[in-house]
Design an enzyme around this catalytic site. Structure first.
Site, PDB file in Angstrom:
ATOM      1  N   ARG A  37      11.934   4.607   2.625  1.00 18.68           N
ATOM      2  CA  ARG A  37      10.858   4.015   3.429  1.00 18.68           C
ATOM      3  C   ARG A  37      11.403   3.335   4.668  1.00 18.68           C
ATOM      4  O   ARG A  37      10.627   2.810   5.456  1.00 18.68           O
ATOM      5  CB  ARG A  37      10.145   2.949   2.588  1.00 18.68           C
ATOM      6  CG  ARG A  37       8.900   3.436   1.859  1.00 18.68           C
ATOM      7  CD  ARG A  37       8.402   2.281   1.015  1.00 18.68           C
ATOM      8  NE  ARG A  37       6.998   2.300   0.761  1.00 18.68           N
ATOM      9  CZ  ARG A  37       6.448   2.682  -0.397  1.00 18.68           C
ATOM     10  NH1 ARG A  37       7.196   3.134  -1.369  1.00 18.68           N
ATOM     11  NH2 ARG A  37       5.152   2.604  -0.560  1.00 18.68           N
ATOM     12  N   ARG A  91      -3.954  -1.254  -9.501  1.00 18.08           N
ATOM     13  CA  ARG A  91      -2.803  -1.988  -8.971  1.00 18.08           C
ATOM     14  C   ARG A  91      -3.255  -3.260  -8.270  1.00 18.08           C
ATOM     15  O   ARG A  91      -4.252  -3.247  -7.552  1.00 18.08           O
ATOM     16  CB  ARG A  91      -2.032  -1.095  -7.992  1.00 18.08           C
ATOM     17  CG  ARG A  91      -1.246  -0.035  -8.687  1.00 18.08           C
ATOM     18  CD  ARG A  91      -0.660   0.984  -7.761  1.00 18.08           C
ATOM     19  NE  ARG A  91      -0.062   0.446  -6.546  1.00 18.08           N
ATOM     20  CZ  ARG A  91       0.620   1.181  -5.678  1.00 18.08           C
ATOM     21  NH1 ARG A  91       0.802   2.481  -5.899  1.00 18.08           N
ATOM     22  NH2 ARG A  91       1.120   0.645  -4.594  1.00 18.08           N
ATOM     23  N   ARG A 104       0.163  -3.086   4.430  1.00 16.56           N
ATOM     24  CA  ARG A 104       1.048  -1.963   4.032  1.00 16.56           C
ATOM     25  C   ARG A 104       0.973  -0.833   5.063  1.00 16.56           C
ATOM     26  O   ARG A 104       1.966  -0.168   5.355  1.00 16.56           O
ATOM     27  CB  ARG A 104       0.658  -1.458   2.635  1.00 16.56           C
ATOM     28  CG  ARG A 104       1.203  -2.370   1.531  1.00 16.56           C
ATOM     29  CD  ARG A 104       0.407  -2.287   0.244  1.00 16.56           C
ATOM     30  NE  ARG A 104       0.477  -1.012  -0.422  1.00 16.56           N
ATOM     31  CZ  ARG A 104      -0.435  -0.574  -1.304  1.00 16.56           C
ATOM     32  NH1 ARG A 104      -1.488  -1.315  -1.599  1.00 16.56           N
ATOM     33  NH2 ARG A 104      -0.298   0.587  -1.877  1.00 16.56           N
ATOM     34  N   LYS A 122       0.672  11.005  -2.143  1.00 16.68           N
ATOM     35  CA  LYS A 122       1.989  11.503  -2.574  1.00 16.68           C
ATOM     36  C   LYS A 122       2.192  11.354  -4.077  1.00 16.68           C
ATOM     37  O   LYS A 122       2.790  12.227  -4.697  1.00 16.68           O
ATOM     38  CB  LYS A 122       3.136  10.909  -1.759  1.00 16.68           C
ATOM     39  CG  LYS A 122       3.222   9.411  -1.743  1.00 16.68           C
ATOM     40  CD  LYS A 122       4.261   8.975  -0.730  1.00 16.68           C
ATOM     41  CE  LYS A 122       4.314   7.495  -0.492  1.00 16.68           C
ATOM     42  NZ  LYS A 122       3.609   6.556  -1.364  1.00 16.68           N
ATOM     43  N   ARG A 169      -8.869   3.575  -6.374  1.00 19.05           N
ATOM     44  CA  ARG A 169      -8.013   4.300  -7.324  1.00 19.05           C
ATOM     45  C   ARG A 169      -7.654   3.478  -8.562  1.00 19.05           C
ATOM     46  O   ARG A 169      -7.583   2.254  -8.527  1.00 19.05           O
ATOM     47  CB  ARG A 169      -6.768   4.853  -6.632  1.00 19.05           C
ATOM     48  CG  ARG A 169      -5.752   3.848  -6.226  1.00 19.05           C
ATOM     49  CD  ARG A 169      -4.620   4.532  -5.471  1.00 19.05           C
ATOM     50  NE  ARG A 169      -3.647   3.568  -5.013  1.00 19.05           N
ATOM     51  CZ  ARG A 169      -2.566   3.861  -4.314  1.00 19.05           C
ATOM     52  NH1 ARG A 169      -2.319   5.114  -3.966  1.00 19.05           N
ATOM     53  NH2 ARG A 169      -1.727   2.927  -3.943  1.00 19.05           N
TER      54      ARG A 169
HETATM   55  P1  AMP Z   1       4.133   2.686  -3.938  1.00 18.62           P
HETATM   56  O1  AMP Z   1       3.802   2.793  -5.383  1.00 18.62           O
HETATM   57  O2  AMP Z   1       5.031   3.787  -3.455  1.00 18.62           O
HETATM   58  O3  AMP Z   1       2.917   2.510  -3.058  1.00 18.62           O
HETATM   59  O4  AMP Z   1       4.993   1.334  -3.776  1.00 18.62           O
HETATM   60  C1  AMP Z   1       4.434   0.088  -4.108  1.00 18.62           C
HETATM   61  C2  AMP Z   1       5.239  -1.032  -3.484  1.00 18.62           C
HETATM   62  O5  AMP Z   1       6.570  -1.038  -4.020  1.00 18.62           O
HETATM   63  C3  AMP Z   1       5.421  -0.948  -1.977  1.00 18.62           C
HETATM   64  O6  AMP Z   1       4.314  -1.451  -1.256  1.00 18.62           O
HETATM   65  C4  AMP Z   1       6.669  -1.816  -1.803  1.00 18.62           C
HETATM   66  O7  AMP Z   1       6.341  -3.186  -1.941  1.00 18.62           O
HETATM   67  C5  AMP Z   1       7.514  -1.445  -3.017  1.00 18.62           C
HETATM   68  N1  AMP Z   1       8.398  -0.290  -2.734  1.00 18.62           N
HETATM   69  C6  AMP Z   1       8.330   0.943  -3.302  1.00 18.62           C
HETATM   70  N2  AMP Z   1       9.275   1.749  -2.807  1.00 18.62           N
HETATM   71  C7  AMP Z   1       9.956   1.013  -1.897  1.00 18.62           C
HETATM   72  C8  AMP Z   1      11.024   1.295  -1.009  1.00 18.62           C
HETATM   73  N3  AMP Z   1      11.584   2.522  -0.958  1.00 18.62           N
HETATM   74  N4  AMP Z   1      11.469   0.305  -0.204  1.00 18.62           N
HETATM   75  C9  AMP Z   1      10.908  -0.925  -0.239  1.00 18.62           C
HETATM   76  N5  AMP Z   1       9.885  -1.265  -1.015  1.00 18.62           N
HETATM   77  C10 AMP Z   1       9.401  -0.306  -1.861  1.00 18.62           C
END
Ligand code: AMP
Length: 220
Positions: free
Chosen positions: A93, A166, A177, A18, A132
């Site tokens: 989420r 990351r 996750r 995404k 990545r």
């Molecule tokens: P992402 O970059 O979208 O994979 O997000 C990385 C991390 O940020 C996730 O694994 C969560 O720990 C936190 N995070 C991002 N967006 C949300 C959300 N909408 N609700 C809760 N935690 C979030």
């Protein structure tokens, strides 16, 4: 209610593509890419109280609290560049986040046009996440095998040479996750299906082919 077809939510498991697709759509549709993960990581790098709290949770593969993320998104949606549309990546989420988003948008006189779920099998997700990396200067995303930089260590987009990985992109965190995605995030999909907003696409294949599929849905 404002609607010009470009108020979009992208949903996918971690590593589902995404972020990559949102960057492509941002450039071709000229609307902002709102990645909650990136906003939280930026706050962590800046060392704000919220950012440091979030970082501790992110590094363990846990979600941050709904109230925290909803307030971040609410402020971001108030900025002028969101009036013509946006691509939400990583939000909502949870079901309470999805309901809060509807309320926020209603209050701002906006509404969602598309929720697109990108489906990717778990074995591929793990390969994608473990390899990545991204450019620290411009955020362009790469992969050791699937999308290396043209010149080793140099960003194709901005020429930057500082590449980062990351901290939560490791085996143990990815498995947790994925579990969280399956148990907490997938129940959001029927919420949007019921509203007639959900389209599901197969996220396996060339990046360009998938972005064409997305554009077809959004611009139809
Ligand atoms: P992402 O970059 O979208 O994979 O997000 C990385 C991390 O940020 C996730 O694994 C969560 O720990 C936190 N995070 C991002 N967006 C949300 C959300 N909408 N609700 C809760 N935690 C979030």
């Amino acid at each position: 209610m404002i609607s010009n077809g470009k108020h979009i939510v992208l949903m996918a498991p971690p590593g589902g593509g995404k972020g990559t697709q949102a960057q492509i759509l941002r450039d071709s549709l000229n609307i902002p890419h709102l990645s909650t993960g990136e906003m939280l990581r930026a706050a962590g790098r800046a060392g704000t109280e919220v950012g440091l709290q979030a970082k501790a949770l992110i590094d363990k593969g846990c979600f941050v609290p709904d109230e925290m993320i909803i307030s971040i998104i609410s402020e971001r949606l108030d900025q002028d560049d969101c009036k013509e549309g946006f691509i939400l990546d990583g939000f909502p989420r949870t079901l309470p986040q999805a309901k809060a988003l509807d309320t926020l948008l209603f209050e701002k006189g906006l509404r969602l046009d598309h929720v697109i779920e990108i489906q990717v099998p778990e074995d591929l997700i793990i390969q994608r996440i473990i390899g990545r990396f991204s450019c620290a200067d411009c955020g362009a995303m790469y992969h050791d095998t699937f999308k290396p930089t043209k010149t080793f260590g140099v960003c194709d987009s901005c020429g930057g040479t500082h590449m980062i990985r990351r901290q939560d992109d490791n085996w143990v965190t990815v498995v947790s996750r994925l579990k969280t995605y399956n148990s907490i995030t997938t129940p959001v999909l029927p919420y949007y299906e019921y509203q007639g907003l959900l389209t599901t696409i197969d996220g396996v294949g060339e990046i360009d082919v998938i972005s064409e599929k997305l554009k077809k849905i959004i611009l139809k």
